[in-house]
Design an enzyme around this catalytic site. Structure first.
Site, PDB file in Angstrom:
ATOM      1  CE  LYS A  35     -37.194 -14.261 -10.992  1.00 24.48           C
ATOM      2  NZ  LYS A  35     -36.995 -13.495  -9.754  1.00 24.48           N
ATOM      3  CB  THR A 121     -33.544  -8.922   4.565  1.00 18.92           C
ATOM      4  OG1 THR A 121     -33.634 -10.334   4.731  1.00 18.92           O
ATOM      5  CG2 THR A 121     -32.621  -8.331   5.612  1.00 18.92           C
ATOM      6  CG  ASN A 227     -28.312 -12.477   7.736  1.00 21.66           C
ATOM      7  OD1 ASN A 227     -28.457 -13.583   8.255  1.00 21.66           O
ATOM      8  ND2 ASN A 227     -28.849 -12.169   6.579  1.00 21.66           N
ATOM      9  N   GLY A 272     -11.812 -19.050   5.104  1.00 22.20           N
ATOM     10  CA  GLY A 272     -11.754 -19.312   3.667  1.00 22.20           C
ATOM     11  C   GLY A 272     -11.621 -18.021   2.900  1.00 22.20           C
ATOM     12  N   GLY A 276     -19.898 -14.441   1.010  1.00 25.21           N
ATOM     13  CA  GLY A 276     -20.501 -13.818  -0.161  1.00 25.21           C
ATOM     14  C   GLY A 276     -21.992 -14.062  -0.136  1.00 25.21           C
ATOM     15  CB  CYS A 279     -28.135 -12.913   2.836  1.00 26.64           C
ATOM     16  SG  CYS A 279     -29.407 -13.623   1.793  1.00 26.64           S
ATOM     17  CE  LYS A 282     -30.032  -8.322   0.142  1.00 27.34           C
ATOM     18  NZ  LYS A 282     -30.881  -8.089   1.284  1.00 27.34           N
ATOM     19  NE  ARG A 346     -28.509 -13.176  -5.956  1.00 27.35           N
ATOM     20  CZ  ARG A 346     -29.705 -13.175  -5.377  1.00 27.35           C
ATOM     21  NH1 ARG A 346     -30.516 -12.159  -5.565  1.00 27.35           N
ATOM     22  NH2 ARG A 346     -30.089 -14.179  -4.616  1.00 27.35           N
TER      23      ARG A 346
HETATM   24  C1  UGA Z   1     -27.508 -16.323   5.190  1.00 25.42           C
HETATM   25  C2  UGA Z   1     -27.865 -16.747   6.629  1.00 25.42           C
HETATM   26  O1  UGA Z   1     -27.019 -17.830   7.019  1.00 25.42           O
HETATM   27  C3  UGA Z   1     -29.325 -17.194   6.694  1.00 25.42           C
HETATM   28  O2  UGA Z   1     -29.670 -17.492   8.043  1.00 25.42           O
HETATM   29  C4  UGA Z   1     -30.212 -16.046   6.192  1.00 25.42           C
HETATM   30  O3  UGA Z   1     -31.577 -16.407   6.179  1.00 25.42           O
HETATM   31  C5  UGA Z   1     -29.804 -15.701   4.777  1.00 25.42           C
HETATM   32  O4  UGA Z   1     -28.418 -15.302   4.767  1.00 25.42           O
HETATM   33  C6  UGA Z   1     -30.664 -14.567   4.303  1.00 25.42           C
HETATM   34  O5  UGA Z   1     -30.585 -13.484   4.889  1.00 25.42           O
HETATM   35  O6  UGA Z   1     -31.506 -14.775   3.430  1.00 25.42           O
HETATM   36  P1  UGA Z   1     -26.868 -17.601   2.935  1.00 25.42           P
HETATM   37  O7  UGA Z   1     -26.612 -16.254   2.354  1.00 25.42           O
HETATM   38  O8  UGA Z   1     -27.663 -18.582   2.156  1.00 25.42           O
HETATM   39  O9  UGA Z   1     -27.612 -17.466   4.357  1.00 25.42           O
HETATM   40  O10 UGA Z   1     -25.451 -18.254   3.170  1.00 25.42           O
HETATM   41  P2  UGA Z   1     -24.576 -18.669   4.455  1.00 25.42           P
HETATM   42  O11 UGA Z   1     -24.681 -20.117   4.664  1.00 25.42           O
HETATM   43  O12 UGA Z   1     -24.856 -17.781   5.597  1.00 25.42           O
HETATM   44  O13 UGA Z   1     -23.118 -18.350   3.906  1.00 25.42           O
HETATM   45  C7  UGA Z   1     -22.752 -17.001   3.584  1.00 25.42           C
HETATM   46  C8  UGA Z   1     -21.313 -16.951   3.155  1.00 25.42           C
HETATM   47  O14 UGA Z   1     -20.453 -17.173   4.262  1.00 25.42           O
HETATM   48  C9  UGA Z   1     -20.921 -17.979   2.101  1.00 25.42           C
HETATM   49  O15 UGA Z   1     -20.094 -17.358   1.146  1.00 25.42           O
HETATM   50  C10 UGA Z   1     -20.156 -19.014   2.883  1.00 25.42           C
HETATM   51  O16 UGA Z   1     -19.208 -19.697   2.107  1.00 25.42           O
HETATM   52  C11 UGA Z   1     -19.489 -18.155   3.957  1.00 25.42           C
HETATM   53  N1  UGA Z   1     -19.159 -18.883   5.187  1.00 25.42           N
HETATM   54  C12 UGA Z   1     -20.142 -19.432   5.950  1.00 25.42           C
HETATM   55  C13 UGA Z   1     -17.850 -18.944   5.605  1.00 25.42           C
HETATM   56  O17 UGA Z   1     -16.927 -18.429   4.930  1.00 25.42           O
HETATM   57  N2  UGA Z   1     -17.529 -19.591   6.763  1.00 25.42           N
HETATM   58  C14 UGA Z   1     -18.494 -20.153   7.545  1.00 25.42           C
HETATM   59  O18 UGA Z   1     -18.136 -20.727   8.613  1.00 25.42           O
HETATM   60  C15 UGA Z   1     -19.824 -20.082   7.117  1.00 25.42           C
END
Ligand code: UGA
Length: 460
Positions: A35, A121, A227, A272, A276, A279, A282, A346
């Site tokens: 990496k 985390t 989260n 939806g 996934g 974050c 898990k 993931r």
């Molecule tokens: C998430 C948190 O939003 C961040 O604040 C946090 O820092 C991060 O985890 C982490 O712990 O590192 P992330 O995993 O990048 O961020 O993605 P999200 O935007 O939270 O979306 C997570 C999942 O939820 C995706 O599959 C998304 O499609 C889904 N989702 C999100 C929905 O199905 N509906 C929604 O209204 C929002």
């Protein structure tokens, strides 16, 4: 400030590059030499919008460097951000072995005082263990270790903007020195006083982020509680969407109305295929395990998890209702990443979906703008085609799995004419029911009523 970042995953890379962008000298390290080799050759091992530009700029200006020697990072940094992975163990607990290993390494290698910042985390009380490991393995040396928790709230796909324009910065500390060191590191962000690489002077948020100083335990708990709450909101929206669909209501109108209440908020109410990524799923599990170990009933979170798992089964059932027999059918998937603007698969809903469709004996073709390389590693046998139109050609159904904006702009008339059966199941409510129905598609989305095909006016 001289900063080292241990762990060059997406959190480590975004943290390192953004801290360099703020003027600090940053050395980013990882025990995966391959990496680091990729990074040193000027490429990025992940796709994250805006990251390539700031990595290249800060490397060429000498503020950001990479090394496969973690000991070098310990020697160079006065402040060390631990950004290593904490993947789930089979029982749902977070695997903290990387944190333990890094802590021992820091204790053994440090020759001057260090502030060790936990960015990964982790469950509450990890900071206390971190302190113990640093003390025990660094015993007998005249080096002082301070520990802080500084959870990240970065979303993949918008992580650079989230780092530079956050709502809040949470620091869990034991003493004022650690707080003032962290305040100094984040000063440009707190004052929103830096030449923003993303917005050319027109940054979207005018307000300064909240600076929240807590105990280390509280900071760790804030991260898991945030989260998990987001996960609950999504599962709630999905549950209500299923009812809306039965009743002929429109979930988008419903959640818009619900979210207008500032006590609830408009975000994370999109239904939806479920949440996934590396974050939310898990962290939810690890939080439940933490609560269980302390005798607290977190079945509410288990329920959110159960609803989330059920999304894929419901989606496959919807497909079965339309196609009757799934075996042998040609199904196209649009999108594989767990959400748009990332190549990360993931815990993506696509993984479960592909597995279920393979069990049903379906012929799958798939396209994703960024995630095809990663899905090919996971499912080498999957027929991935770098062209959405080719995926649709001759298909009995097309499934929208990720909400990539470019799918909206496809020539849907052309897709309609090339499909064996013009059936679209939109798992992300990306497209308009009315427009798709008007084009002649059988179109199903999540929690929205079916549009009625316009009856052409009778000619007189
Ligand atoms: C998430 C948190 O939003 C961040 O604040 C946090 O820092 C991060 O985890 C982490 O712990 O590192 P992330 O995993 O990048 O961020 O993605 P999200 O935007 O939270 O979306 C997570 C999942 O939820 C995706 O599959 C998304 O499609 C889904 N989702 C999100 C929905 O199905 N509906 C929604 O209204 C929002």
């Amino acid at each position: 400030m001289r900063i080292s970042v241990i762990g060059a995953g997406y959190v480590g890379l975004v943290t390192g590059a953004c801290l360099a962008e703020l003027g600090h000298t940053v050395l980013c390290t990882d025990n995966d030499a391959a990496k680091i080799g990729v990074l040193e050759s000027g490429k990025l091992p992940i796709f994250e919008p805006g990251l390539d530009t700031i990595v290249a700029k800060n490397r060429s200006e000498g503020r950001l460097s990479f090394s496969a020697q973690p000991a070098q990072a310990v020697a160079q940094g006065d402040v060390i951000f631990i950004c290593v992975g904490t993947p789930p163990l089979p029982n749902g607990d977070a695997d903290l072995s990387s944190i333990d290993r890094v802590a021992q390494m820091i204790a053994a290698e440090a020759k001057s005082d260090k502030l060790v910042v936990e960015k990964s985390t982790v469950p509450a009380q990890t900071g206390q263990q971190l302190k113990r490991v640093l003390e025990i393995y660094g015993r007998g040396r005249s080096v002082r270790f301070r520990v802080a928790s500084n959870p990240e709230f970065l979303r993949e796909g918008t992580a650079v903007g989230d780092f530079l324009h956050p709502d809040r910065i949470v620091v869990g500390v034991d003493d004022e020195t650690a707080e003032s060191q962290l305040r100094e590191i984040y000063r440009p962000v707190l004052e929103q006083a830096f030449p923003c690489p993303l917005h050319n002077g027109s940054c979207p948020r005018g307000t300064r982020p909240a600076w929240l100083v807590t105990t280390i335990n509280s900071a760790e708990l804030i991260k898991h509680a945030s989260n998990s709450f987001l996960a609950i909101k999504i599962s709630y929206a999905n549950m209500v969407a299923d009812l809306a669909e039965k009743l002929g209501a429109d979930i988008e109108e419903v959640m818009h109305g619900v979210g207008l209440d500032p006590r609830i908020g408009a975000h994370f109410l999109k239904p939806g295929l479920g949440f996934g990524g590396f974050c939310l799923p898990k962290d939810l599990q690890a939080f439940v395990r933490l609560a269980e170990r302390h005798g607290i009933d977190f079945s509410m979170l288990r329920e959110a998890e159960r609803i989330n798992h059920q999304r894929i089964e419901n989606f496959v059932e919807k497909l079965r209702q339309s196609l009757w027999v799934l075996k042998g059918k040609k199904i196209g998937l649009l999108g594989l990443a767990f959400k748009a603007n990332t190549d990360d698969i993931r815990f993506a809903p696509s993984i479960e979906l592909v597995k279920r469709l393979q069990q049903e004996g379906v012929q799958i073709t798939a396209y994703d703008p960024q995630a095809m390389g990663k899905i090919a590693e996971r499912f080498p046998e999957l027929n991935c085609i770098a062209d959405a139109y080719e995926v649709a050609r001759g298909a009995d159904a097309l499934l929208i799995v990720t909400e990539w904006p470019e799918f909206r702009d496809l020539d849907w008339k052309r897709i309609h004419d090339s499909m064996a059966r013009p059936l679209v199941l939109d798992g992300r409510n990306l497209l308009s029911s009315e427009e798709m129905t008007a084009l002649g598609f059988e179109y199903f989305s999540v929690g929205r009523p079916k549009a009625v095909q316009a009856i052409p006016a009778a000619s007189v």
